[in-house]
Motif scaffolding. Sequence first.
Motif, PDB file in Angstrom:
ATOM      1  N   UNK A  17      -9.676  -2.219 -88.565  1.00  0.00           N
ATOM      2  CA  UNK A  17      -8.497  -1.416 -88.886  1.00  0.00           C
ATOM      3  C   UNK A  17      -8.864   0.063 -88.958  1.00  0.00           C
ATOM      4  N   UNK A  18     -10.008   0.382 -89.574  1.00  0.00           N
ATOM      5  CA  UNK A  18     -10.448   1.772 -89.659  1.00  0.00           C
ATOM      6  C   UNK A  18     -10.729   2.358 -88.281  1.00  0.00           C
ATOM      7  N   UNK A  19     -11.099   1.514 -87.345  1.00  0.00           N
ATOM      8  CA  UNK A  19     -11.424   1.985 -86.003  1.00  0.00           C
ATOM      9  C   UNK A  19     -10.225   1.930 -85.059  1.00  0.00           C
ATOM     10  N   UNK A  20      -9.024   1.655 -85.608  1.00  0.00           N
ATOM     11  CA  UNK A  20      -7.823   1.803 -84.805  1.00  0.00           C
ATOM     12  C   UNK A  20      -7.048   0.548 -84.496  1.00  0.00           C
ATOM     13  N   UNK A  31      -6.164 -11.955 -84.306  1.00  0.00           N
ATOM     14  CA  UNK A  31      -6.480 -11.452 -82.968  1.00  0.00           C
ATOM     15  C   UNK A  31      -7.974 -11.548 -82.683  1.00  0.00           C
ATOM     16  N   UNK A  32      -8.796 -11.252 -83.693  1.00  0.00           N
ATOM     17  CA  UNK A  32     -10.249 -11.376 -83.531  1.00  0.00           C
ATOM     18  C   UNK A  32     -10.619 -12.822 -83.214  1.00  0.00           C
ATOM     19  N   UNK A  33     -10.044 -13.767 -83.966  1.00  0.00           N
ATOM     20  CA  UNK A  33     -10.332 -15.189 -83.747  1.00  0.00           C
ATOM     21  C   UNK A  33      -9.837 -15.635 -82.375  1.00  0.00           C
ATOM     22  N   UNK A 113     -17.264  -4.811 -80.335  1.00  0.00           N
ATOM     23  CA  UNK A 113     -16.206  -5.396 -79.505  1.00  0.00           C
ATOM     24  C   UNK A 113     -15.031  -4.445 -79.301  1.00  0.00           C
ATOM     25  N   UNK A 114     -14.956  -3.356 -80.079  1.00  0.00           N
ATOM     26  CA  UNK A 114     -13.851  -2.397 -79.929  1.00  0.00           C
ATOM     27  C   UNK A 114     -14.148  -1.366 -78.840  1.00  0.00           C
TER      28      UNK A 114
END
Length: 275
Positions: A17-20, A31-33, A113-114
Amino acid sequence: MLATCIIQPIDMVKVRIQLGAKGSPLAVGAEIVRKDGVGALYKGLSAGLLRQATYTTTRLGIFNMMSEELKARNNGQNLPLWQKAVAGLSAGGIGALVGSPADLTLIRMQADATLPVEQRRNYKGVADAFIRIVKEDGVGGLFRGAAPTVVRAMSLNMGMLASNDQAKEAIEAAGFPKGGTVSVLGGATIAGFIASAFSLPFDFIKTRLQKMTPNPDGTMPYKGPIDCALQTLKNEGPLKFYTGFPTYCIRIAPHVVFTLVFMDALPKVQKNFGL
């Protein structure tokens, strides 16, 4: 380390979340899962455990030692809040410096992964991350973002450790048993919220600095923590520093609670084994 094993998935969502990442914490986690599987929620766990083994061991040990020494000089009486705050600030700063390399590898592994595929570091584990960082950036590269890490830790520990002791004393003064469940859980819960509010702006800056990659011209997006803070304030406003506060609080507060409860319980367990 036990607390980190419980909280690691929430920490992963907080970093994203901090990275956007957009959406609610549950949506981001889902979404990650969906994209990378359940195991992705535990990406960087090895670095997280190493961080706790270095950073938290140091900060809690130093705080306890300083508190005992100050109490001895105070004839065994409870310490005033300002002395607890000084002990928390000192312990947090020293602990963060010790744990900064592990913290850097944790953030990079969680953020990988971002990044665009061509920019991903694809560390195989915490040992591989350490070796490659030293090879690519030198030993000093392990301490990128160390300044905001130290400041964040000082603020978190002041909020966590000083408020925990103060809250427990207030609860016990209200008539609850000393060292009982109510004082331990109550103090830890209050400490968790205060630690979250104190430390999030510094955590936000730390995360941005540790995750940043060079611009196309080879320069870095931020020159340092102050530049990062000023650019964020100018371009995105003061509330940006509290991006993801509910998730951060849900991540930090339980971690503080579990840590303080385990810290209170472990000596009792040790006594059962004659340690």
